[in-house]
Design a protein around this motif. Sequence first.
Motif, short mmCIF file in Angstrom:
data_model
loop_
_atom_site.label_atom_id
_atom_site.label_comp_id
_atom_site.label_asym_id
_atom_site.label_seq_id
_atom_site.Cartn_x
_atom_site.Cartn_y
_atom_site.Cartn_z
N LEU A 42 62.77 30.80 38.98
CA LEU A 42 63.49 31.92 39.62
C LEU A 42 64.52 32.60 39.63
N PRO A 43 65.26 34.21 39.52
CA PRO A 43 65.89 35.01 39.78
C PRO A 43 66.14 34.51 40.92
N ARG A 44 67.64 35.60 41.58
CA ARG A 44 67.22 36.12 43.15
C ARG A 44 66.71 37.16 43.92
N LEU A 78 61.03 31.51 20.83
CA LEU A 78 61.72 31.90 22.99
C LEU A 78 60.18 31.34 23.34
N PHE A 79 60.40 30.90 24.06
CA PHE A 79 59.51 29.52 25.32
C PHE A 79 59.47 30.31 26.56
N ASP A 80 57.82 30.43 26.55
CA ASP A 80 57.95 31.06 28.35
C ASP A 80 56.29 29.71 28.66
N SER A 95 60.58 20.24 34.34
CA SER A 95 59.88 19.82 33.77
C SER A 95 60.19 20.42 31.69
N VAL A 96 61.47 21.24 31.76
CA VAL A 96 61.40 21.95 30.83
C VAL A 96 62.59 20.95 30.89
N ALA A 97 63.21 19.82 31.29
CA ALA A 97 64.20 18.69 30.58
C ALA A 97 63.41 17.95 28.99
N SER A 136 54.27 26.67 23.06
CA SER A 136 54.13 25.52 23.17
C SER A 136 54.70 24.55 22.98
N TYR A 137 55.59 23.99 23.44
CA TYR A 137 57.17 22.98 23.83
C TYR A 137 56.68 22.59 22.19
N LYS A 138 55.87 22.71 21.13
CA LYS A 138 55.80 21.65 19.75
C LYS A 138 56.80 22.17 19.46
N GLN A 174 62.10 21.77 40.27
CA GLN A 174 60.68 21.89 39.61
C GLN A 174 60.37 21.93 38.21
N ILE A 175 60.98 23.10 38.20
CA ILE A 175 60.68 24.27 37.07
C ILE A 175 61.33 23.52 35.26
N MET A 176 62.90 23.01 36.42
CA MET A 176 64.10 22.41 35.04
C MET A 176 63.68 21.11 34.69
N GLY A 215 62.35 29.88 27.96
CA GLY A 215 62.56 31.18 29.32
C GLY A 215 62.53 32.38 28.78
N GLY A 216 61.27 32.64 28.51
CA GLY A 216 61.73 34.14 27.47
C GLY A 216 61.16 35.67 29.32
N GLY A 217 61.98 35.70 29.98
CA GLY A 217 62.25 37.09 31.23
C GLY A 217 63.54 37.44 30.82
N GLN A 218 63.91 37.68 31.89
CA GLN A 218 64.80 38.97 31.40
C GLN A 218 65.93 38.53 30.17
N ILE A 251 72.90 25.79 29.52
CA ILE A 251 71.80 26.17 31.13
C ILE A 251 72.54 27.27 31.26
N ILE A 252 71.45 28.22 32.10
CA ILE A 252 71.99 29.34 32.69
C ILE A 252 71.29 29.65 33.59
N SER A 253 69.70 28.82 34.16
CA SER A 253 69.05 28.87 35.41
C SER A 253 70.21 28.27 36.74
#
Length: 321
Positions: free
Chosen positions: A81-83, A32-34, A102-104, A65-67, A98-100, A10-13, A118-120
């Motif tokens: 997504l944030p609130r 840093l992956f996004d 695929s990340v996991a 790339s997750y690699k 859904q996002i988590m 997650g390369g957001g804020q 985990i922060i999400s």
Amino acid sequence: MARKKIALIGGGQIGGVLTQLIAQRQLGDVVLFDIVEDLPQGKALDIAEASRVDGFDISVKGTNSYKDIEGADLVIVTAGLPRKPGMSRDDLLTTNAQIMKSVAENVKNYAPNSIAIIISNPLDAMVTLFQKVTGISHHKVIGQAGVLDSSRFATFIAWELGVSVKDINAMVLGGHGDTMVPLVRYANVNGIPAMELLERKYGDKTKAVEVMKAMVERTKMAGGEVVKLLKTGSAFYSPASSAIAMAESIIYDEKRVLPVCAYLQGEFGINGYYVGVPAVLGENGIENILELTLDQEEQAALDNSVNAVRSLVADMVRLGF
Ligand code: APR
């Protein structure tokens, strides 16, 4: 000693601030992956170009790339997504699950031996899902919520009492939602109970209780207060700083006692759920969970919070996760 490899998913804020804090502290090499093309590369480049000024020589790499996260020692997940104003953390459940997932799956593939923070949001559900999908041991999958909620509580107490926040010890237990449990009885200023100081300040017990209650409520709603002001997203500086405190305790094996979202197996009378409790964080992740005596009211508040976590997790399971 080899440098630690830290993967930020997650390369957001929050991901951006985490990268900068890790670089400035030289905590480890950062990947840093996004999923957004060029975004993590752009942030990584921007931060790396401050290396001369800030005086760090760790590497900062942005990737889609997750690699590239292969073999990471520590993974910090902020993907999701944030609130927006008017939303509760729980409103994010379907999208972020859904996002988590695929990340996991990718962390399981490329960094199965890592420790994960985990922060999400909704935090308690996201930690549960991440652990379930990766299969990484419970003590190595930890949620960040309590450090921030406690810091918010401590900040409000410091402002109210007109003392340095450095001398405030205050802790918030439970789920990372509106039912969280700021522990008033244990809140203190360098060992002096905060309630005693409030009573002295106001010369009146009822008023002191009222003022403390307002601080407790503000703590519970603090995330929403920031969302309302920012309008386009949620808090990001303070969640990043809070995760860094956890990361440092793990990387330097500090064994700090921090309130974190930990998997409970009977502690506090809770079994099989991730809930915010004080824990010792060291090189093995959660090395111990510190139980403390709760009075009837505190235990009832914690039980209520655990019920909220339980129903959130049940909703997630019902959605097929
Ligand atoms: N894999 C990886 N990253 C993803 C994915 C995915 N499948 N889906 C979305 N992302 C990325 C987005 O592209 C975005 O850059 O996650 C990033 C999230 O960043 P922001 O939207 O800026 O959100 P942020 O403020 O960083 O908060 C992230 O932490 O505190 C919680 O509630 C907050 O759930 C939110 C998370």
